[in-house]
Motif scaffolding. Sequence first.
Motif, short mmCIF file in Angstrom:
data_model
loop_
_atom_site.label_atom_id
_atom_site.label_comp_id
_atom_site.label_asym_id
_atom_site.label_seq_id
_atom_site.Cartn_x
_atom_site.Cartn_y
_atom_site.Cartn_z
N TYR A 191 0.84 -1.19 0.00
CA TYR A 191 0.00 0.00 0.00
C TYR A 191 0.88 1.25 0.00
CZ TYR A 191 1.17 -0.36 4.97
OH TYR A 191 1.86 -0.48 6.16
N SER A 209 -4.28 0.50 -0.66
CA SER A 209 -3.55 -0.57 -1.36
C SER A 209 -3.33 -0.19 -2.81
CB SER A 209 -4.35 -1.87 -1.30
OG SER A 209 -4.36 -2.40 -0.01
N LEU A 259 2.09 -7.71 3.80
CA LEU A 259 1.19 -8.74 3.27
C LEU A 259 1.48 -8.86 1.78
CD1 LEU A 259 -1.36 -10.52 4.24
CD2 LEU A 259 -2.62 -8.94 2.79
N SER A 272 -11.27 -11.92 0.40
CA SER A 272 -11.46 -10.50 0.68
C SER A 272 -12.94 -10.18 0.78
CB SER A 272 -10.81 -9.65 -0.40
OG SER A 272 -11.36 -9.96 -1.68
N GLY A 276 -11.53 -4.53 0.67
CA GLY A 276 -10.40 -5.41 0.94
C GLY A 276 -9.94 -6.21 -0.26
N TYR A 368 -4.42 -15.49 2.40
CA TYR A 368 -4.27 -14.05 2.56
C TYR A 368 -5.67 -13.47 2.70
CZ TYR A 368 0.52 -14.81 1.22
OH TYR A 368 1.82 -15.26 1.20
N CYS A 370 -8.17 -10.02 3.65
CA CYS A 370 -8.26 -8.57 3.76
C CYS A 370 -9.73 -8.17 3.70
CB CYS A 370 -7.47 -7.87 2.65
SG CYS A 370 -7.31 -6.09 2.93
N MET A 376 -12.62 -11.30 8.60
CA MET A 376 -11.33 -11.99 8.71
C MET A 376 -11.31 -12.93 9.90
SD MET A 376 -8.47 -9.25 7.45
CE MET A 376 -8.68 -8.11 8.80
N TYR A 395 -2.93 -11.60 7.14
CA TYR A 395 -4.03 -10.65 6.98
C TYR A 395 -3.50 -9.23 6.88
CZ TYR A 395 -3.57 -9.33 11.94
OH TYR A 395 -3.10 -8.86 13.14
N GLU A 396 -4.34 -8.37 6.32
CA GLU A 396 -4.05 -6.94 6.24
C GLU A 396 -5.24 -6.19 6.81
OE1 GLU A 396 -2.23 -4.28 6.53
OE2 GLU A 396 -1.10 -4.73 4.71
N ASP A 401 -4.85 -1.64 13.90
CA ASP A 401 -4.98 -3.09 13.94
C ASP A 401 -5.75 -3.48 15.20
OD1 ASP A 401 -4.73 -5.80 13.88
OD2 ASP A 401 -2.61 -5.82 13.35
#
Length: 407
Positions: A191, A209, A259, A272, A276, A368, A370, A376, A395-396, A401
Amino acid sequence: MLSEQSAPIVKATLPAVGAAIEEITTLFYRKLFDAHPELLRDLFNRGNQANGEQRQALAGSIVAFARMLLEHPDTRPDTMLARIAHKHASLGVTSDQYKVVHRHLFAAIADVLGAAVTPQVADAWDEVYWLMANALIAIEARLYEQHGTPEGGTWQRMTVVARHEETPDTLALVLRPADGTPARPFRPGQYVSVQVELPDGARQIRQYSLSGAPGRPEWRITVKRVRAGAGPAGEVSSWLHDRARVGEVFPVSAPFGDLTLPDGDAPLLLASAGIGGTPMLAMLHHLAAMGSPRPVTVVHADRSPADHAHRDELRQLVSALPHASLHLWYEDPGRQASATASASAPVTVSSGRADISGLPLPEDVTAYLCGPLAFMRTLRGDLLRHGVPPRAVHYEVFGPDLWLAQQ
């Protein structure tokens, strides 16, 4: 690791500090912004300060780090530290700012806990803070060095060269360096930070991102307008939707984020929801450009097909991969629910929330994720029950967070 004298003190006081940490961080931010109002104006997200998310994230990271030091004294929580360091570097955080944070944080601890903060307790928690701070400073220094910039010198001016309305609330912006040079290379999944000057003079920063193909001379970001609801309207997203026309110039950071898609041929799950999906697009662009034979399972959830940004692009990218499948879930699918297959790639479209329990995931899949926190958390739990090891689930988070804060 913690010293022998500090470890038992931190262990004994962790419950008290943990119970009071949100009160501590609330007072900390009040002290910090009273002394340095420019930080709230030009560095910290005013929206996250208003809704309390930044306080929760800081509280969670401090407690989580102290707990890790006690439970795993011979290891360092590199994944946690890397995620924070990438965010800091994308904002241009410098090492001297850790001293400012330390001064006001420990003043807040003393005010909240009072006489319980003996000199020994203060020294022990001071050690916790500087173990975390110095680790972050070292990682951030390496990140700045990798980009060839001085500490905090992450910014370059970028020009909007194209603008596409993806959905009523989602805007794609194509950016090129204002000096005419090609955009820096980035790793799929990373990102950038975008800084805009608002009408009151504040220079607010948000991360977006990179949603386009790596290796091109321009970048693409996709911005969802944050409308007022449970919290205030998004200041930066609204500015970009209303003001970022072709020719507009504003500062953008170098690419950051951990990520990122690793090389190899192991199976992948890219899952996603909503906005995301943007880092997953860059990953799929990369895989398609490489002609990757990897098995790739793509999962995306959205409110409706009309709200799904880059929907056709996602289908085309999955179709370009020989061993990829696409699984879409829409809360309001409309007529799209009948489209259960595609001539060029396996596609399923279902109603409701994403459910991966019936998907044939390989045992060695790397996942992965997002999207919103609830999405998530649910998928991670499903993956663990499926037998996917925790180390294989990445994860993102857009913004603070809060997942870490709730561990």
